[in-house]
Motif scaffolding. Sequence first.
Motif, PDB file in Angstrom:
ATOM      1  N   ALA A 381       0.836  -1.199   0.000  1.00 45.15           N
ATOM      2  CA  ALA A 381       0.000   0.000   0.000  1.00 45.15           C
ATOM      3  C   ALA A 381       0.870   1.248   0.000  1.00 45.15           C
ATOM      4  O   ALA A 381       1.978   1.247   0.545  1.00 45.15           O
ATOM      5  N   PRO A 382       0.408   2.334  -0.621  1.00 45.18           N
ATOM      6  CA  PRO A 382       1.163   3.582  -0.589  1.00 45.18           C
ATOM      7  C   PRO A 382       1.164   4.192   0.802  1.00 45.18           C
ATOM      8  O   PRO A 382       0.367   3.816   1.660  1.00 45.18           O
ATOM      9  N   SER A 383       2.075   5.128   1.030  1.00 49.41           N
ATOM     10  CA  SER A 383       2.198   5.764   2.339  1.00 49.41           C
ATOM     11  C   SER A 383       2.225   7.269   2.181  1.00 49.41           C
ATOM     12  O   SER A 383       2.463   7.796   1.101  1.00 49.41           O
ATOM     13  N   ALA A 384       2.001   7.977   3.281  1.00 47.27           N
ATOM     14  CA  ALA A 384       2.032   9.435   3.275  1.00 47.27           C
ATOM     15  C   ALA A 384       2.209   9.928   4.704  1.00 47.27           C
ATOM     16  O   ALA A 384       1.939   9.195   5.667  1.00 47.27           O
ATOM     17  N   LYS A 385       2.674  11.176   4.827  1.00 49.21           N
ATOM     18  CA  LYS A 385       2.862  11.796   6.147  1.00 49.21           C
ATOM     19  C   LYS A 385       2.333  13.221   6.117  1.00 49.21           C
ATOM     20  O   LYS A 385       2.589  13.964   5.167  1.00 49.21           O
ATOM     21  N   LEU A 386       1.602  13.591   7.159  1.00 53.68           N
ATOM     22  CA  LEU A 386       1.160  14.972   7.306  1.00 53.68           C
ATOM     23  C   LEU A 386       2.340  15.780   7.834  1.00 53.68           C
ATOM     24  O   LEU A 386       2.825  15.557   8.938  1.00 53.68           O
TER      25      LEU A 386
END
Length: 823
Positions: A381-386
């Motif tokens: 799955a892709p990831s992201a960070k605020l």
Amino acid sequence: MSCGLSFLFNISESNKGTVVDTLQKRWKSTYDIVVRPPESLHVSDANNGLLEPNFLSNIQGGISFDQYDEIKRMNGIDVAAPIAMIGYTGLGIQINKKIENVVQEPGVYKETNIMSQDNSYQTTTYFTVGDDYFINPRLASNPLENGLYSHSTQLLVGIDPVQEAKLVGLDDTLAKFGQNRYFNLDADEAFGSNGKVTIPVLINPNPIGKMMFQNKVDKIDVSQSQIIKLQSQNQDDITAYLDQKKSEKNVYSFTASGKQLQDTIFNETENTNPFTGEKQLQTIGTFQPSSVMFYKTNPISYKEIESPFKERWKYAFQVNEQKLDDKDATRFPSNTFRMLNAIPVKERPTVRYDVLGFFDPSHLKISKDPLSELPMETYRAPSAKLVLNGKDEPVNPPVTITSSGTPVGLLTEQPTLITTLGAAKLLGGEKPISAIRIRVAGVKKISDENQKKVEDVARQIEKRTGLIADVTIGSSPQPVLIHIQKIDHDGGWIEQPWIHLGASYTIFKETSMGFSGVIATVIAVAIIYVLATNYVSLLSRKKDFAVLLSLGWKTKDLFRLVMIECGLLSAVSLFLVWGISFIWAGQGHAISILKLLIASLFVILIYYSGSLISGSLIRKITPYETIQTGEVSTMGKRFISTNGIVKMVLNQVLGKFQRNMLSILAIAFPTALVSFFLFITFRLKGVMYSTWMGEFLVMKIGTNHYIAMGIACFIAIVTTAEITWQNVVERKREFSMLMAVGWTQTSLKTLIYLEGIIIGLIGGGLGVAISILMIIFLYGNITFIDFLYVLPTIVIPLLIGFIASIIPSRILSKISPFIGLKG
């Protein structure tokens, strides 16, 4: 000078070797090309070379089996692994929980089912108990009478089992315990008709393990009189009214963890945990191996915007939150980032799963290197960070954002169910394939030849199928900033690793050209420096040679003397070159003996070429003329009338063109070296700092790179200063004659300063011109920004020319007009 040039050569070779070696190890990704249908536009089509990590799940078919077969028949293709994003179906569990007589008190109740990773996927049902509260037929009957049912929406994809095994080793990832087995194309066929299909599947239990199921029932604070008013209302108005009412009390609650959900599915199919062999499973019910397929995949719409922090994030995009209006949206949040692509109710097929086994994606043979991974959404799955809040303030530490596990979330979850292309055709029609991942045969290492081979295959695919083929080999993740614009407020900025297509090959090409240009410039500096110093040294020793000739020496004797001197100087230089190289090797840096031998040969050739030029000038020396005038030529040319100090300086520079041209070249090439090095520094910074691969390389070569640039500046300073010094020393007699006719030391110093500045200006301008020609030759063109990078280096020879003139000007205080005339 030998030490500086040798050290600069070693650093440049070492940096180039470090970059190439690192890229060789990390260049190869899981697949070399990704093929997609022409209607599947994504951000890379905007010519920025980016591939969003969600791009595969955004494509709902579009490639036919004929096009796939055509690709498999092409020469040069080792693996062609298709993937078909079929849609979202469900996994259901009938909960074995006794709930009789839980709700007996008359009234209006609200049942909430939550089934997701972040509580965003839920369904709400209102029902009544007791005749006095009955709203017929607006509200449902008590759903608890039929027991609890856990249902989650999961992504179903189709693959070619043979090609997938060759590409990522999917067949080697099956669980070791139980009756797990891989697809058998002869036996495991999808079949069905009239909207009912049975398909073979492998299950990835990881997304299920991240979930949580919760069921709760609350009594709503609503009076009987209010219920009477609702009798004539439609269902939407009744639901909207009840949504605003508060809960009076909770009457029932049940929660199941992700592990309990996993164990329930394991128990029904294997009666054991297929990965650990554990027998004591935490089951909560019965797995239901069938479901309706509800939704198809749908893309997110990205809008490119100006990045607020270009130094850190070169590219930025905006995603707008949208409001769902589909009736099926009652189970999802009303505000989402992608519209729900619901299949019409009458067209929804019922899918029954023939579970072959379970697989663990962590055992796949895919690139796990974060510097070169590609968006293998089939298994990761892709990831992201605020990173910034709604006020553009840093979020420290950044908050990790995960998938909601729903079809409408910002990040999509990895597929849970994998089936065959035959099943994809039954469920998705004649063009079910979303993308094809290609591995090109014979591509093992990074090189121009292999890059061309991959690009040729991609062009053939586009020509013969009409599809789009993106070259993904040599790519690297690049951090991209995404602005989350919610409907009612600013959601802040998230950082997400997108894929910079061809980043590694770009770095390879840039560093190969850049450092090769630096090395070529170093060799040119060495040649010009030796020629200039030999020539000026000869001019300063003409009187000595003339005396030797008058004493009976032959010209060949002087030539032999010069050759011996050059041999001694080259021997000292070779000693320094080899010594520094072995010290460099002793510090853990790799050196090439072959390249060291070639460099040594260059040193010998450079020195002896300088001696040959000196030898040709010796033949012009006559004892009588030189002893009388101190010059090979008795006069210089005048190009303009000499009626001022500036014009005198110009005549001096232009009149003795041969000597001054070598001085100018000796200044120009070090300036070109610094200028070109500065250009390479900024250009590589633009290429490298934008991707994780580049940042990793910068960490490995950054210090050495700036040390090398400092050495280049030092070489320019030393060369300019030495040439200026020798020019002044050689012209002592000229200066004494000027003092004899009335010139002051201040005037002479001004003359020397102006000569140094003018020669420095000409040399600097020529050096910048040389560096610009090198840039155009290597890179094809030069932009205005690139020109601004190299232009300031013209200041270096001006300053050095002036500073280098200060020290030689002190010689004037020791010059006597009488001694000069006597000379």
